[in-house]
Design an enzyme around this catalytic site. Structure first.
Site, short mmCIF file in Angstrom:
data_model
loop_
_atom_site.label_atom_id
_atom_site.label_comp_id
_atom_site.label_asym_id
_atom_site.label_seq_id
_atom_site.Cartn_x
_atom_site.Cartn_y
_atom_site.Cartn_z
N GLU A 1 33.96 12.45 -52.51
CA GLU A 1 34.18 11.18 -51.80
C GLU A 1 35.27 11.31 -50.73
O GLU A 1 35.53 10.37 -49.98
CB GLU A 1 34.55 10.06 -52.78
CG GLU A 1 33.42 9.72 -53.74
CD GLU A 1 32.10 9.46 -53.03
OE1 GLU A 1 32.06 8.60 -52.14
OE2 GLU A 1 31.11 10.14 -53.36
N ARG B 1 35.06 28.95 -27.62
CA ARG B 1 34.42 29.35 -26.37
C ARG B 1 35.20 28.90 -25.14
O ARG B 1 34.93 29.35 -24.03
CB ARG B 1 32.97 28.88 -26.30
CG ARG B 1 32.79 27.40 -26.32
CD ARG B 1 31.33 27.05 -26.56
NE ARG B 1 30.44 27.59 -25.53
CZ ARG B 1 30.39 27.13 -24.29
NH1 ARG B 1 31.17 26.14 -23.91
NH2 ARG B 1 29.58 27.66 -23.41
N PRO C 1 34.60 11.34 -41.53
CA PRO C 1 33.83 10.37 -40.74
C PRO C 1 34.70 9.28 -40.13
O PRO C 1 34.27 8.58 -39.23
CB PRO C 1 32.86 9.77 -41.76
CG PRO C 1 32.99 10.53 -43.02
CD PRO C 1 34.17 11.41 -42.93
N ASP D 1 29.99 24.05 -17.66
CA ASP D 1 29.19 23.51 -18.76
C ASP D 1 28.82 22.07 -18.51
O ASP D 1 29.56 21.31 -17.93
CB ASP D 1 29.98 23.58 -20.07
CG ASP D 1 29.80 24.92 -20.74
OD1 ASP D 1 29.11 25.76 -20.15
OD2 ASP D 1 30.37 25.11 -21.81
C1 JD8 Z 1 34.18 15.22 -44.62
C2 JD8 Z 1 33.23 14.26 -47.96
C3 JD8 Z 1 31.08 13.08 -47.68
C4 JD8 Z 1 32.12 10.99 -46.86
C5 JD8 Z 1 30.80 9.52 -48.91
C6 JD8 Z 1 29.49 11.45 -49.43
C7 JD8 Z 1 33.01 14.80 -40.32
N1 JD8 Z 1 30.84 13.44 -38.77
C8 JD8 Z 1 30.91 13.50 -40.13
N2 JD8 Z 1 30.04 12.97 -40.96
N3 JD8 Z 1 30.41 13.18 -42.22
C9 JD8 Z 1 31.56 13.89 -42.24
C10 JD8 Z 1 32.26 14.25 -43.46
C11 JD8 Z 1 31.73 13.84 -44.71
C12 JD8 Z 1 32.46 14.10 -45.87
C13 JD8 Z 1 33.67 14.79 -45.84
C14 JD8 Z 1 33.48 14.95 -43.44
C15 JD8 Z 1 34.14 14.88 -47.17
N4 JD8 Z 1 32.21 13.79 -47.18
C16 JD8 Z 1 31.47 11.66 -48.02
C17 JD8 Z 1 32.55 9.58 -47.18
C18 JD8 Z 1 31.45 8.77 -47.79
N5 JD8 Z 1 30.32 10.85 -48.43
C19 JD8 Z 1 31.90 14.10 -40.90
N6 JD8 Z 1 33.90 15.36 -39.84
#
Ligand code: JD8
Length: 260
Positions: A114, A152, A87, A167
């Site tokens: 996490e 793609r 994220p 697209d």
């Molecule tokens: C990787 C763990 C969950 C993230 C606590 C539970 C991408 N656009 C996106 N949204 N979320 C992710 C993503 C979430 C992930 C992981 C990607 C590994 N989590 C964790 C931190 C806070 N939660 C993503 N690309």
């Protein structure tokens, strides 16, 4: 292109990659996708891949050793982007997909829990990508999205489908409405213009529909879209008050990057 994906949940990729365009691209040898279970590189008796966070707090963190071992073993002497789905990464857009499609090889690391030990980011990962501002349980769905959008774009992958250049997000506009048979369904008719056979008028109508739909639903996209001066004026007439990009399209073609 070769794509290596590192995950604790390899089963999540089976369905998405065994169907449709990604499946066909693999069958035709245009992309080779390998899924690697990070657990296979854990060395202890219980094949542990996560541990409690230093400093306390809840949840678990993915240990660095199995991730480094997996990526280094699979990569060999190759140098290629090593992308962490997180994220905290730069937001994935069509422009990022186009950039990634230029590499002969990509590696994608999917975190869980996490997230991953910070040393993975600092010393193994070369790029961090997020697919958008919402919370997933792990990187796997994001990796599937990235692979779909990149594959793609590879030469030869899109067959009978329209070229990727047309697209909606490559033109910078949303598409207008699509219709197919029957010409009347429950009393709702297909617009007459589409039945007229006037190809130039149909193209102009479709462009107008795309502009209108973008104005109504995603006016933020108009700031970057490739628009003629006439189209800009028409959008102003329709009530658009936002900015337009500095460069402008001529005859619907991309502007030349070279001075006249
Ligand atoms: C990787 C763990 C969950 C993230 C606590 C539970 C991408 N656009 C996106 N949204 N979320 C992710 C993503 C979430 C992930 C992981 C990607 C590994 N989590 C964790 C931190 C806070 N939660 C993503 N690309």
């Amino acid at each position: 292109m070769r794509i290596d994906i590192f995950t604790l949940f390899p089963d999540m990729f089976v369905g998405p990659f065994a169907a449709s365009i990604i499946k066909r691209a693999q069958d035709r040898g245009l992309v080779s996708i390998a899924i690697h279970n990070i657990r296979d590189w854990a060395t202890d008796k219980h094949q542990i891949t996560d541990d409690t966070p230093y400093g306390g707090g809840g949840g678990m963190v993915m240990k660095p050793e199995p991730i480094f071992a997996a990526v280094e073993a699979v990569r060999g002497d190759d140098s290629c982007p090593v992308i962490l789905l997180t994220p905290q990464g730069r937001v994935f857009t069509q422009a990022v997909a186009q950039e990634l499609a230029t590499y002969p090889r990509l590696m994608l690391i999917c975190g869980r829990y996490e997230g991953v030990d910070e040393r993975v980011r600092e010393h193994l990962v070369t790029d961090e990508i997020s697919i958008g501002d919402y919370v997933l349980s792990g990187g796997e769905p994001a990796a599937i999205v990235v692979v779909d959008a990149v594959v793609r774009l590879l030469p030869g992958v899109l067959g009978y489908e329209r070229s990727a250049l047309e697209d909606s997000h490559a033109t910078g506009l949303l598409e207008g409405p699509h219709y197919t048979r029957p010409v009347e369904f429950r009393g709702w008719r297909v617009p007459d213009i589409l039945l007229s056979g006037h190809h130039a008028r149909i193209a102009a109508w479709r462009r107008q529909q795309a502009l209108l739909r973008t104005l109504q639903r995603r006016p933020d996209l108009l700031a970057r879209a490739r628009l003629t001066p006439q189209e800009r004026a028409w959008l102003r007439n329709q009530g658009y008050t936002g900015p337009f990009a500095g460069e402008e399209a001529v005859n619907g073609k991309a502007p030349s990057p070279f001075p006249a």
